[in-house]
Structures are given as C-alpha cells and as structure tokens.
Enzyme design. Structure first.
Site, PDB file in Angstrom:
ATOM      1  N   ARG A 189       9.670 -56.883 -82.953  1.00 49.27           N
ATOM      2  CA  ARG A 189       8.322 -56.576 -82.457  1.00 49.27           C
ATOM      3  C   ARG A 189       7.571 -57.874 -82.177  1.00 49.27           C
ATOM      4  O   ARG A 189       6.580 -58.192 -82.822  1.00 49.27           O
ATOM      5  CB  ARG A 189       7.624 -55.647 -83.424  1.00 49.27           C
TER       6      ARG A 189
ATOM      7  N   GLN B  82       7.157 -56.520 -76.054  1.00 55.73           N
ATOM      8  CA  GLN B  82       6.203 -55.398 -76.018  1.00 55.73           C
ATOM      9  C   GLN B  82       6.462 -54.438 -74.860  1.00 55.73           C
ATOM     10  O   GLN B  82       6.341 -53.226 -75.017  1.00 55.73           O
ATOM     11  CB  GLN B  82       4.771 -55.921 -75.942  1.00 55.73           C
TER      12      GLN B  82
ATOM     13  N   ASP C  57       9.080 -51.868 -75.762  1.00 55.09           N
ATOM     14  CA  ASP C  57       8.946 -51.243 -77.068  1.00 55.09           C
ATOM     15  C   ASP C  57       8.889 -49.712 -76.979  1.00 55.09           C
ATOM     16  O   ASP C  57       7.825 -49.094 -76.950  1.00 55.09           O
ATOM     17  CB  ASP C  57       7.680 -51.799 -77.746  1.00 55.09           C
TER      18      ASP C  57
ATOM     19  N   SER D 166       6.918 -47.813 -79.703  1.00 57.59           N
ATOM     20  CA  SER D 166       5.471 -47.710 -79.484  1.00 57.59           C
ATOM     21  C   SER D 166       5.146 -46.672 -78.413  1.00 57.59           C
ATOM     22  O   SER D 166       4.235 -45.866 -78.591  1.00 57.59           O
ATOM     23  CB  SER D 166       4.896 -49.056 -79.044  1.00 57.59           C
TER      24      SER D 166
ATOM     25  N   TYR E 110       4.888 -54.528 -90.559  1.00 55.41           N
ATOM     26  CA  TYR E 110       5.125 -53.208 -91.138  1.00 55.41           C
ATOM     27  C   TYR E 110       4.598 -53.153 -92.570  1.00 55.41           C
ATOM     28  O   TYR E 110       4.291 -54.180 -93.165  1.00 55.41           O
ATOM     29  CB  TYR E 110       6.627 -52.908 -91.163  1.00 55.41           C
TER      30      TYR E 110
HETATM   31  P1  NAD Z   1       5.403 -47.231 -88.590  1.00 52.62           P
HETATM   32  O1  NAD Z   1       5.723 -46.078 -87.694  1.00 52.62           O
HETATM   33  O2  NAD Z   1       6.508 -47.952 -89.260  1.00 52.62           O
HETATM   34  O3  NAD Z   1       4.398 -46.706 -89.744  1.00 52.62           O
HETATM   35  C1  NAD Z   1       3.218 -45.998 -89.432  1.00 52.62           C
HETATM   36  C2  NAD Z   1       2.101 -46.469 -90.315  1.00 52.62           C
HETATM   37  O4  NAD Z   1       2.267 -45.986 -91.652  1.00 52.62           O
HETATM   38  C3  NAD Z   1       1.970 -47.987 -90.441  1.00 52.62           C
HETATM   39  O5  NAD Z   1       0.700 -48.373 -89.951  1.00 52.62           O
HETATM   40  C4  NAD Z   1       2.108 -48.245 -91.941  1.00 52.62           C
HETATM   41  O6  NAD Z   1       1.299 -49.309 -92.379  1.00 52.62           O
HETATM   42  C5  NAD Z   1       1.674 -46.925 -92.517  1.00 52.62           C
HETATM   43  N1  NAD Z   1       2.040 -46.654 -93.912  1.00 52.62           N
HETATM   44  C6  NAD Z   1       3.186 -46.942 -94.574  1.00 52.62           C
HETATM   45  N2  NAD Z   1       3.108 -46.535 -95.873  1.00 52.62           N
HETATM   46  C7  NAD Z   1       1.886 -45.952 -96.038  1.00 52.62           C
HETATM   47  C8  NAD Z   1       1.217 -45.331 -97.110  1.00 52.62           C
HETATM   48  N3  NAD Z   1       1.780 -45.221 -98.328  1.00 52.62           N
HETATM   49  N4  NAD Z   1      -0.040 -44.874 -96.906  1.00 52.62           N
HETATM   50  C9  NAD Z   1      -0.638 -44.998 -95.705  1.00 52.62           C
HETATM   51  N5  NAD Z   1      -0.049 -45.564 -94.636  1.00 52.62           N
HETATM   52  C10 NAD Z   1       1.187 -46.041 -94.789  1.00 52.62           C
HETATM   53  O7  NAD Z   1       4.475 -48.293 -87.869  1.00 52.62           O
HETATM   54  P2  NAD Z   1       4.222 -48.577 -86.328  1.00 52.62           P
HETATM   55  O8  NAD Z   1       3.282 -47.580 -85.787  1.00 52.62           O
HETATM   56  O9  NAD Z   1       5.536 -48.680 -85.658  1.00 52.62           O
HETATM   57  O10 NAD Z   1       3.484 -49.978 -86.364  1.00 52.62           O
HETATM   58  C11 NAD Z   1       3.520 -50.840 -87.487  1.00 52.62           C
HETATM   59  C12 NAD Z   1       2.933 -52.196 -87.151  1.00 52.62           C
HETATM   60  O11 NAD Z   1       3.638 -52.834 -86.095  1.00 52.62           O
HETATM   61  C13 NAD Z   1       1.497 -52.181 -86.739  1.00 52.62           C
HETATM   62  O12 NAD Z   1       0.905 -53.318 -87.315  1.00 52.62           O
HETATM   63  C14 NAD Z   1       1.538 -52.357 -85.266  1.00 52.62           C
HETATM   64  O13 NAD Z   1       0.349 -52.911 -84.748  1.00 52.62           O
HETATM   65  C15 NAD Z   1       2.684 -53.313 -85.169  1.00 52.62           C
HETATM   66  N6  NAD Z   1       3.276 -53.282 -83.817  1.00 52.62           N
HETATM   67  C16 NAD Z   1       3.530 -54.489 -83.215  1.00 52.62           C
HETATM   68  C17 NAD Z   1       4.070 -54.503 -81.939  1.00 52.62           C
HETATM   69  C18 NAD Z   1       4.362 -55.794 -81.233  1.00 52.62           C
HETATM   70  O14 NAD Z   1       3.811 -56.816 -81.554  1.00 52.62           O
HETATM   71  N7  NAD Z   1       5.249 -55.771 -80.263  1.00 52.62           N
HETATM   72  C19 NAD Z   1       4.388 -53.315 -81.307  1.00 52.62           C
HETATM   73  C20 NAD Z   1       4.114 -52.117 -81.972  1.00 52.62           C
HETATM   74  C21 NAD Z   1       3.572 -52.126 -83.247  1.00 52.62           C
END
Ligand code: NAD
Length: 381
Positions: free
Chosen positions: A124, A129, A132, A135, A228
């Site tokens: 990520r 991006q 992705d 996402s 994450y």
């Molecule tokens: P994910 O699907 O792995 O998880 C969903 C959410 O659940 C996350 O926000 C996580 O913090 C949360 N979570 C985990 N345990 C929890 C708990 N016990 N209680 C409450 N919430 C909990 O995550 P995602 O949607 O794929 O994204 C995760 C991170 O990656 C974010 O910071 C996002 O901004 C980042 N991201 C970065 C890029 C990039 O830079 N290319 C792209 C997509 C996402």
C-alpha cells in the site's frame, strides 16, 4: 511486440463482476495488444459482448479459443481446477487469489506452473494506489452496506419536518473506519443520519470528523505496520467493549467493517451487547466472510435475534457489478502496465517492488514466502 490477454467469464457462485471492461479493452487494443473475452463474461455486470467487440476485443465462445496462445489471463476470483484447463505453463495470471485463505488454490496455481500475481498482496504505497483493488472494492462494499442498513431499518435515515410532525434522524454507528467504513459513513451522512464511528487507529479520527461524523475515542492507538491495525490485547479489548456498549445500545444501525490483515476479524459485538440493542435495530456485518465482527453473524444470511436484524452479506462489490467491474478493470490496467516493457512486451524479471511483492507463484514454486510457509505448515495444496 503485442501481448495476448484472455478474460474468462467468472464462475464463482454469486460473482457478477468481470475483470476487464470495454473502456480498458479499447486502450489495450489501441496499444496493439490482443484481448480475448469469453462470451457472456460481462453480461451480469451489464457489459454486453457487443460492447467488447466494439472496443476491439475478440469475443470467443470456448475456452480453447480463449486460452490458446494467450500470455496473460486477467480475472477476479481464484480459478478452479476446471478453469485452469487449457491455460499453458508459464502463462501470467492476475487476480484476487486470496492466498492466505485459499491454500489449495495456491497449490493449484503452483502445480500448473503459472506465474500468478495476487492483487491482495500489493504494497500500500503511493505508487500502487491506482492498482489498489482492495480499496476500490471496499469503497463499493461500504456504500452497499449503508444501503442494506437503510433497507432493513424500519425507520427513515433523515430528519423530516412534515405535516405529520417531525421525524427524528436515525443513528448510525460505523465500527472500523478504513476504506469501507469511511464510505459507509459518507453514504449514511448523505442519507441524513446522525453518524458516529470508531476505529482503533487514532489517525482514522481526522478522516471520520472530516466527513461530519463523530469519532468515538478510546485511549488506545493500535496502529500497526503499513497503516493497518494490530490486534488488541485482552485489557484493551475489555476497554473497547465497555466504551462501545453504550453507543451500540443507542444505535439504529450498526455497520461493522473491522479487519486485521491475514487474521480472523476481531469480535466487537458480543451477544450481550446485541441483547441491549432496541427492537428493530440492525447490524450489517461487512466482516462476515472473515469470521464476523458480531458473535451472532451467520455468513451469507440475514437473521433476527431478539428483535435485532443481523445481516452477514458476502461479496458486496458483486451487488454493484457495473461500477465495481469498472474500478477493478482500471486498477488491473495500471498493474498490467507494470508488466510490460516500453516496447509493449511482457517483462520476465519482477524486480519492481510492486511486482515482487504481489508475485504468488512462478515456475512450479510459491514465490510469496508467508504463503509458502503456510503451505508447508499445513501440508496442503
Ligand atoms: P482493513 O480492511 O484492513 O480494516 C478496516 C478497518 O478496521 C481499519 O481501519 C482498522 O484500523 C480497523 N480495525 C481493526 N481492528 C479494529 C477494532 N478492534 N476496532 C475497531 N476498528 C478496528 O483496512 P483498510 O480499509 O484496507 O485500510 C487500512 C489502512 O490502510 C488505512 O489507514 C487506509 O487509509 C490505508 N490505506 C492506504 C492506501 C495506500 O496508501 N495506498 C490504500 C488504501 C488504504
């Protein structure tokens, strides 16, 4: 040099998406590549064969014409044994291959000596991006989750001032504010609900507030590697449950999206918490496929427990197949560009960080070390 791409019709139950859409075909064929699409591949997502033909694809009716001489297979779901028939050794296959939960499938790709790339493994980083798929598909899932919640709730989402009096807005609580959660929040806000959200990553707070929702803060920051979340320890879990109990009891709709990569989804809603929810309230558990955020969720089912409706939908992106396919196809196109050299030929060395990280199998071996270790430990495949 031109490359021959093959796009099969997906066969997994309930899968309505297609990996490539006519817009992307048209760019690939303009660059002198050949794109073969299996007849009917885009039917359910509303991309008819005629649109693929108009974009320059060869629409073919049988697998032999699809795969004969093809160098790259572009797909969504992991292929079954039957779907690998006719795909020659050394062919490149790109898709959502679900490596950590589909070891048998990884074994099949390895044994078929395919060069496979699993899009879940993309790092990520900023440069990745545009590729992705996690996402883009989570965006679709978050949107659909809110609509499902609105449909199952016996209430309006917006506040209304009518001749029949004032209607109070619904209260929506979103647990997990990653990509899907943020989209669920934005959609619930657009429908006029009062929205609260919670995440273990403190960084999510700013994003939640920027959408006009309230962020429930706990004195924990469980930000792990790569942006994450990490798993909470027992004391933190108890703190979390205590804080959430009140917000859950007051909500009309709870949408849960919490996930920890490669692990079972954390349980956030215990049955005692559900028992304190009011009659007619709704839970939409987006984590159903990875074990569920609610203890009572049944994957693929919608059930009622003590007056609370609990939905555990699977493959939500497939419920919005037109745009989910379009977004996936554009992601895939970006990834495919990395696989080609400036002359348009397929690369054979995968030194690029993104290719190296997402390479799953090659030449009869599993290239992704954590998956190879899992296979060795489980003795599967
Ligand atoms: P994910 O699907 O792995 O998880 C969903 C959410 O659940 C996350 O926000 C996580 O913090 C949360 N979570 C985990 N345990 C929890 C708990 N016990 N209680 C409450 N919430 C909990 O995550 P995602 O949607 O794929 O994204 C995760 C991170 O990656 C974010 O910071 C996002 O901004 C980042 N991201 C970065 C890029 C990039 O830079 N290319 C792209 C997509 C996402």
């Amino acid at each position: 040099m031109s490359v021959v791409f093959a796009v099969p019709k997906e066969s997994a139950t309930g899968e309505r998406r297609v990996a490539v859409v006519p817009e992307v075909v048209s760019r690939l064929t303009k660059a002198k590549h050949e794109v073969r699409v299996e007849s009917g591949a885009g039917h359910e997502a509303r991309y008819p064969d005629a649109d693929f033909t108009a974009a320059g694809a060869k629409v073919v009716g049988d697998r032999a014409s699809l795969y004969g001489g093809a160098q790259v297979v572009l797909r969504l779901q992991p292929p079954t044994n039957a779907e690998l028939r006719g795909v020659a050794e050394g062919t490149v296959l790109v898709g959502l291959l679900n490596p950590s939960r589909n070891l048998d499938g990884v074994g099949r790709l390895r044994d078929a000596k395919l060069t496979s790339f699993a899009l879940e493994l993309l790092p990520r980083i900023t440069r990745a991006q545009s590729m992705d798929v996690l996402s883009s598909q989570a965006t679709v899932a978050g949107y659909r989750a809110t609509l499902i919640g609105a449909e199952l709730a016996p209430k309006f989402f917006p506040m209304l001032t009518t001749a029949a009096g004032t209607i109070r807005p619904a209260r929506v609580l979103v647990l997990g504010a990653g990509v899907a959660g943020l989209m669920a929040i934005a959609t619930a806000k657009r429908l006029g609900a009062i929205v609260e959200a919670y995440d273990v990553r403190r960084a999510a707070g700013e994003q939640v507030r920027s959408l006009g929702a309230k962020f429930l803060e706990l004195q924990i920051n469980a930000e792990g590697g790569g942006g994450y979340a990490r798993e909470l320890n027992d004391a933190e879990k108890a703190q979390e449950a205590e804080m959430l109990a009140k917000a859950v009891a007051e909500a009309d709709v709870v949408i849960t999206t919490a996930a920890i990569p490669g692990r079972r989804a954390p349980i956030l809603l215990r049955k005692e918490m559900v028992a304190r929810m009011h009659d007619g309230s709704v839970i939409v558990d987006l984590a159903a496929e990875t074990g569920g955020n609610c203890e009572l969720t049944k994957v693929g089912e919608t059930l009622e427990v003590g007056g609370v409706t609990i939905a555990g939908p699977v493959n939500l992106p497939s419920q919005l197949p037109f745009h989910a396919s379009q977004m996936y196809a554009r992601n895939l196109e970006s990834f495919v560009r990395l696989l080609l050299d400036p002359q348009g030929s397929l690369l054979t060395d995968y030194t690029d960080e993104i290719l190296a990280a997402s390479l799953l199998t090659r030449g009869g071996a599993v290239a992704h070390k954590p998956t190879a270790d899992l296979l060795a430990a489980g003795g599967k495949g």
